[in-house]
Scaffold this active site. Sequence first.
Site, PDB file in Angstrom:
ATOM      1  N   ARG A   1      17.226  47.789  34.203  1.00 10.95           N
ATOM      2  CA  ARG A   1      17.695  46.439  34.086  1.00 10.95           C
ATOM      3  C   ARG A   1      17.683  45.952  32.546  1.00 10.95           C
ATOM      4  O   ARG A   1      18.363  44.794  32.313  1.00 10.95           O
ATOM      5  CB  ARG A   1      16.676  45.520  34.779  1.00 10.95           C
ATOM      6  CG  ARG A   1      17.634  44.001  35.007  1.00 10.95           C
ATOM      7  CD  ARG A   1      16.277  43.203  36.166  1.00 10.95           C
ATOM      8  NE  ARG A   1      15.267  42.758  35.365  1.00 10.95           N
ATOM      9  CZ  ARG A   1      13.883  43.059  35.917  1.00 10.95           C
ATOM     10  NH1 ARG A   1      13.738  44.063  36.645  1.00 10.95           N
ATOM     11  NH2 ARG A   1      13.001  42.747  35.005  1.00 10.95           N
TER      12      ARG A   1
ATOM     13  N   TYR B   1      40.252  28.445  34.565  1.00 10.49           N
ATOM     14  CA  TYR B   1      39.989  29.218  35.863  1.00 10.49           C
ATOM     15  C   TYR B   1      38.975  28.295  36.850  1.00 10.49           C
ATOM     16  O   TYR B   1      38.110  27.645  36.395  1.00 10.49           O
ATOM     17  CB  TYR B   1      39.057  30.439  35.627  1.00 10.49           C
ATOM     18  CG  TYR B   1      38.856  31.429  36.370  1.00 10.49           C
ATOM     19  CD1 TYR B   1      40.144  32.129  36.914  1.00 10.49           C
ATOM     20  CD2 TYR B   1      37.522  31.668  37.315  1.00 10.49           C
ATOM     21  CE1 TYR B   1      39.827  33.161  37.968  1.00 10.49           C
ATOM     22  CE2 TYR B   1      37.398  32.744  38.172  1.00 10.49           C
ATOM     23  CZ  TYR B   1      38.727  33.374  38.643  1.00 10.49           C
ATOM     24  OH  TYR B   1      38.565  34.373  39.520  1.00 10.49           O
TER      25      TYR B   1
ATOM     26  N   ASP C   1      37.377  31.824  26.489  1.00  9.16           N
ATOM     27  CA  ASP C   1      37.455  33.026  27.567  1.00  9.16           C
ATOM     28  C   ASP C   1      38.843  33.361  27.226  1.00  9.16           C
ATOM     29  O   ASP C   1      39.876  32.778  27.379  1.00  9.16           O
ATOM     30  CB  ASP C   1      37.319  32.162  28.633  1.00  9.16           C
ATOM     31  CG  ASP C   1      37.888  33.310  30.006  1.00  9.16           C
ATOM     32  OD1 ASP C   1      38.346  34.283  29.713  1.00  9.16           O
ATOM     33  OD2 ASP C   1      37.488  33.090  31.164  1.00  9.16           O
TER      34      ASP C   1
ATOM     35  N   LYS D   1      40.152  42.395  34.784  1.00  8.62           N
ATOM     36  CA  LYS D   1      41.509  42.272  34.558  1.00  8.62           C
ATOM     37  C   LYS D   1      42.003  43.493  33.793  1.00  8.62           C
ATOM     38  O   LYS D   1      42.407  44.459  34.076  1.00  8.62           O
ATOM     39  CB  LYS D   1      41.865  40.757  33.980  1.00  8.62           C
ATOM     40  CG  LYS D   1      41.283  39.718  34.629  1.00  8.62           C
ATOM     41  CD  LYS D   1      41.386  39.306  36.124  1.00  8.62           C
ATOM     42  CE  LYS D   1      40.551  38.445  36.958  1.00  8.62           C
ATOM     43  NZ  LYS D   1      40.274  37.223  36.208  1.00  8.62           N
TER      44      LYS D   1
END
Length: 406
Positions: A72, A125, A197, A222
């Site tokens: 982690r 988005y 973004d 993407k």
Amino acid sequence: MQRHPLSGVEHSAATTSTQAVHAGEQRFRAHHSLTVPVVQSAVYTFDTTADLVNYTEDRLFWSEPEREEYGRYGNPTVRALEAKLAELEGAQDAIVVSSGMGAVTATLLLLLQPGQHFILTDNCYLSTLDFSQGFLKRYGVACTLTPFGDYDALEAAIRPETRLIFSESPTNPFMRCLDFERLTEIARRRNVLTVVDSTFATPYNLRPLQFGVDLVIHSLTKYLAGHNDAMGGVVAGRYDLTTPLRQMQGLLGNLLAPQNAYLILRGIKTLALRVEHQNCSALAIARFLEAQPKVRRVWYPLLESHPDHAVAAATLRGAGGVVSFEIDGDMERTHRFLDALRIPVIGPSLGGVESIVSPLALMGYASLPPEERLALGIRDELVRLCVGIEETTDLIADLSQALAQI
Ligand SMILES: *Cc1c(COP(=O)(O)O)cnc(C)c1O
């Protein structure tokens, strides 16, 4: 921290294919393997207690120890991806997380405290809008949505408790492009952070940090992964912002698995080739569509008709693979057009090697009542075409035959 062989090598301003292939990767790897190994381990061991003492001191005094301890807190395959992405963005550091939304939400959760406020530019988005206007409210964080491209409204929305401005560029689906100089001038003068973004641009077309933006975010799902087979997200920027983000990641567990890090590392190797092709292909397709009488309107930043053509031409190497357009007709005619296409598949997402078409009123925005969709500019006839790496001439011939059928 791992150092890659290209550090110190001079690069042209934009991301090069050389960086996409080599950056972030150590020259000498286990077993002399050429590729970055997938380190499939959750646990890392210490030979002696003295090694453990050294490691603990390292961790206390230096936030990036030379080795791993527990999955982690870090993984060598994921770190190689982070180093590559930091280099591609020209950032001090990059944090890789489980998805693009994981990157958006971690950034907003880290930077915003109860009682604070932030500004989001519209045409973004939908999940980012949902999180900003819905979810964050329960933590006492307020959000103002301002019209994209209206810098006076943006500045007027800044309050004493405003911490940051969040924007996409280019936006989904209308490909609006930021005037970075105006944005960062306002942010600097009013002492607020800027987060962009930049998923639709990729570091090949745009490097927002060069304009003074504080943090850049991508959905790696993407263009960066590029093959519609892996999800991921990244936040890149200065250490003073990324270090607390990394600590938060260790707490919240928003991690990318090493297998996915490998797939994304592999995808990035061809980023420059793919995006260069997509830039050229999408521009040719946008010009073709604009000339069709059965197409009402086309949004592509490098078309003279686009509202942000001037800033796009000045700041982008290319405008990427997304072309949005409206069929001149109604929903039924639009669906007949989509069903007649032979190469692009109908589905969500973008940035991969396969071309995808999305009727956005049914996809992504279907959860909204029609009047709210219309308020966001999403009409039934709106199509988002995400151009893959097929031959441009084949795609144009396919669009042409599908238009002829309606
Ligand atoms: C897809 C996308 C996201 C979300 O990314 P996921 O990897 O799907 O979580 C965020 N922002 C933009 C601009 C996107 O296109």
